[in-house]
Design an enzyme around this catalytic site. Structure first.
Site, PDB file in Angstrom:
ATOM      1  N   GLU A 191      46.135  33.088  33.543  1.00 56.33           N
ATOM      2  CA  GLU A 191      45.544  33.151  32.202  1.00 56.33           C
ATOM      3  C   GLU A 191      46.594  33.190  31.095  1.00 56.33           C
ATOM      4  O   GLU A 191      46.414  32.571  30.039  1.00 56.33           O
ATOM      5  CB  GLU A 191      44.627  34.373  32.083  1.00 56.33           C
ATOM      6  CG  GLU A 191      43.320  34.275  32.859  1.00 56.33           C
ATOM      7  CD  GLU A 191      43.443  34.656  34.325  1.00 56.33           C
ATOM      8  OE1 GLU A 191      44.573  34.970  34.783  1.00 56.33           O
ATOM      9  OE2 GLU A 191      42.423  34.658  35.026  1.00 56.33           O
ATOM     10  N   HIS A 216      33.850  43.033  35.534  1.00 61.05           N
ATOM     11  CA  HIS A 216      33.211  41.725  35.318  1.00 61.05           C
ATOM     12  C   HIS A 216      32.063  41.863  34.326  1.00 61.05           C
ATOM     13  O   HIS A 216      31.072  41.159  34.414  1.00 61.05           O
ATOM     14  CB  HIS A 216      32.630  41.180  36.632  1.00 61.05           C
ATOM     15  CG  HIS A 216      33.622  40.461  37.487  1.00 61.05           C
ATOM     16  ND1 HIS A 216      34.903  40.890  37.671  1.00 61.05           N
ATOM     17  CD2 HIS A 216      33.523  39.314  38.205  1.00 61.05           C
ATOM     18  CE1 HIS A 216      35.538  40.059  38.476  1.00 61.05           C
ATOM     19  NE2 HIS A 216      34.724  39.093  38.815  1.00 61.05           N
TER      20      HIS A 216
END
Lengths: 321, 347
Positions: free
Chosen positions: B61, B130
């Site tokens: 990322e 998440h």
């Protein structure tokens, strides 16, 4: 690539300009008008000058907080550099960048950063855009050996190799991350050895001769154009001055730097050595002195110009946001 | 008659239309080109535009965000996609130190036309890593726009506006909204950034609700209407820049304000709204501003705890009743989280 005096003279001129510009900072820093932390490039000049000599003006370059050398090698813009260091509107960042973010997109130096390693992946994006445009240009990232301790370095290396990005990674290995020596920071002998495990063209050099570094860079970029693999240049060099600030860092009793290292590198100082080579090649001392005098004049004028240039008005705080 | 499509189709349509319109636009990120296509939101892009304009990436990322910046500085318009906003924390350095500072530090020389899309919020037993939303984290950074579309039309129009914007924009899409349907024009649709939308008009109280909480607020509005209380539901749509005027105007009319943010309240967007209302509507407030947000804890997994962690329309009903000083209505037999009955995971 053959040696020729004219080219070598030009490389010397660029290194001398960088060295003397840095020394001008040292001369004036105590006046407390350049209110910006400086990370001087003194000692490493051959790297910026050598690599940038091999680049095309349209290659997109990114650098670090120690980028005065790359800035000048790329742009020659001493006037802009001093204006930025003095926080003036005539600087390339209009006084909002300072030393640590010195950049000039119009001269192909897009960004520099004060957070170690952060500009490395920008070269991937620059390379990606170049590939889309099919212009044959590369993305270039300069970074120190300290940056190879960052995760983003390895992410970037992996991606460049996996997708054959047209990038040139230049590791300026001065052996120190602030005050931390290489052997305390890395679990391998040499970054170039490790890099040979990636699909990269890898070269190592500890030359202080910009001509040799330029030649090496050109050769590696030619290989990149041939097969598309990215390039990693591991260039050893030496930083004479403290990490940040202007003090010559010869406090050998502090333990992080050894006197014999300094002596080794000082004996092959890039600027002095280039000057000696030119004299040996038959360039007259008078010609060199004339060239050096022009540099002095230009730097003195650049500092004076910067000091008399306007400071930003307070409205500028909200501009360019 | 207006065409009705799902939120996921609306997001997809914005991609397709913007990529057709501007060849500088490209879409990349982990799994944007796999067989699942980020819940279908990136469907057909690689087939239509090829692998140079739609491609998956390694799980990197930080570097991929830096690459987006490098591409944006070089004339392209990247859309970087993350299936969970939580993963974006690995890229926060690029966002906070690089992307949001490039223009300012270059004295305006550099523009960063870059979009980061991320899926937020509640899924199905997603637990603590998440399930975040993080709009306040991003909105705290000067130089970054943050949008949270709630309706399918806004999902399309705000994404198109984000892609056309010359600065960096973070677009946060709630997982549960993907299957919601609504009227969406088939042609070009650009919803200006920085403008709130009134989802429902009412005179008794203003409920400012973001993302999924706007769905809950509309449900609360139905429940309250059954007892004669009319709430005005305002969806800010853009968290930064914040359309304070729309909220001030509404509270000026109703004299009451409940903020239901799809996030933790502490130091969050709800606090920003409450402070703004306090500063600008103080004399007109009939009650203190109320904030409704997630329990200030990591998100738990077990269903009952999860239901207890996330607020719903019921809490909004109660907050409005408290502000109005009326007896709480009976909510027995009201089915909350009905979406859960349709959503069977695993992701």
């Amino acid at each position: 690539m053959q040696r020729d005096i004219k080219h070598e003279l030009e490389l010397y001129r660029r290194m001398r300009l960088i060295r003397r510009a840095e020394e001008k900072i040292v001369e004036h820093y105590g006046e407390d008008e350049m209110k910006t932390p400086v990370h001087l490039y003194i000692g490493q000049e051959a790297v910026a000058v050598g690599v940038c000599d091999a680049l095309h003006p349209d290659d997109g370059v990114v650098g670090t907080y120690r980028s005065h050398g790359v800035y000048l090698a790329r742009s020659e813009d001493v006037e802009g550099m001093f204006a930025e260091l003095y926080g003036r509107t005539t600087g390339p960042g209009k006084g909002k960048a300072g030393s640590m973010h010195l950049a000039k997109p119009s001269a192909g130096l897009l960004m520099t950063s004060a957070v170690v390693g952060t500009t490395i992946p920008l070269a991937l994006g620059i390379a990606f855009a170049n590939r889309r445009k099919q212009n044959g240009r590369v993305g270039v990232a300069f970074f120190g050996d300290g940056a190879t301790n960052e995760g983003v370095f390895w992410e970037s290396v992996n991606f460049a190799a996996a997708r054959r990005m047209p990038v040139l990674f230049v590791c300026e290995d001065n052996g120190l991350a602030i005050h931390s020596r290489r052997e305390h920071r890395q679990g391998y002998r040499s970054i170039s050895e490790v890099m040979r495990g990636f699909d990269f063209h890898v070269a190592h050099s500890d030359s202080t001769d910009p001509w040799e570094i330029s030649k090496l860079t050109r050769e590696m970029l030619a290989r990149q154009r041939e097969d598309g693999l990215p390039v990693f240049l591991h260039l050893e060099c030496y930083r004479y001055v403290e990490h940040v600030g202007i003090r010559e860092d010869r406090d050998f009793h502090l333990g992080y730097r050894r006197s014999e290292e300094f002596e080794h590198w000082w004996s092959r100082d890039p600027v002095n050595s280039a000057r000696e080579r030119l004299l040996e090649s038959g360039v007259s001392a008078d010609d060199l002195r004339a060239l050096e005098a022009r540099i002095e004049e230009r730097l003195t004028r650049a500092v004076a110009l910067a000091r008399s240039a306007p400071l930003p008005t307070l409205d500028a705080l909200w501009e360019d946001a | 008659m207006e065409r009705t499509i799902s939120y996921r189709e609306a997001v997809n349509e914005a991609h397709v239309q913007e990529m057709e319109r501007d060849e500088r636009v490209f879409v990349f990120g982990l799994d944007v080109d796999d067989h699942k296509r980020i819940y279908g939101s990136t469907a057909s892009l690689v087939e239509k535009f090829g692998p140079e304009r739609c491609f998956g990436t390694p799980i990197s990322e930080d570097a991929m965000t830096g690459m987006a910046l490098g591409a944006a500085l070089s004339g392209l318009r990247p859309v970087h996609v993350h299936i969970r906003v939580d993963f974006l924390l690995l890229a926060i350095n690029q966002i906070a130190n690089m992307i949001t500072t490039a223009k300012y530090m270059s004295g305006g020389d550099l523009e960063v036309p870059l979009v980061i899309r991320a899926v937020v919020g509640r899924g199905w037993g997603q637990s603590a890593q998440h399930s975040k939303s993080l709009q306040s984290v991003f909105a705290h950074l000067p130089g970054l726009k943050v949008v949270m579309p709630t309706t399918p039309a806004d999902a399309k129009g705000l994404l198109a506006a984000a892609i056309r914007d010359d600065g960096p924009v973070v677009v946060l899409e709630h997982r549960w909204l993907y299957d919601t349907k609504g009227p969406v024009p088939a042609g070009e649709l650009v919803v200006p950034l920085g403008k709130a939308r009134t989802l429902r008009s009412g005179r008794d109280a203003t409920v400012v609700a973001t993302s999924w909480m706007a769905v809950e607020a509309l449900r609360a509005a139905d429940l309250l209407a059954s007892r004669g209380v009319e709430i005005e539901v305002i969806d800010p749509r853009t968290i930064s820049p914040f359309d304070a005027d729309a909220i001030v105007d509404s509270v000026g009319k109703t004299g009451r304000c409940v903020v239901a943010d799809n996030d933790w309240s502490f130091c969050g967007f709800a606090a920003e709204v409450a402070a703004t209302v306090s500063e600008r509507c103080f004399g007109r407030l009939a009650a203190p501003v109320a904030r409704i947000g997630w329990a200030f804890l990591p998100c738990p997994t077990s269903r009952d705890l999860e239901n207890h962690y996330y607020p719903n329309a019921g809490q909004i009903v109660r907050a409005v009743e408290t502000q109005l000083g009326v007896e709480p209505m009976g909510l027995e037999g009201v089915d909350f989280y009905t979406y859960e009955n349709r959503f069977k995971g695993p992701f």
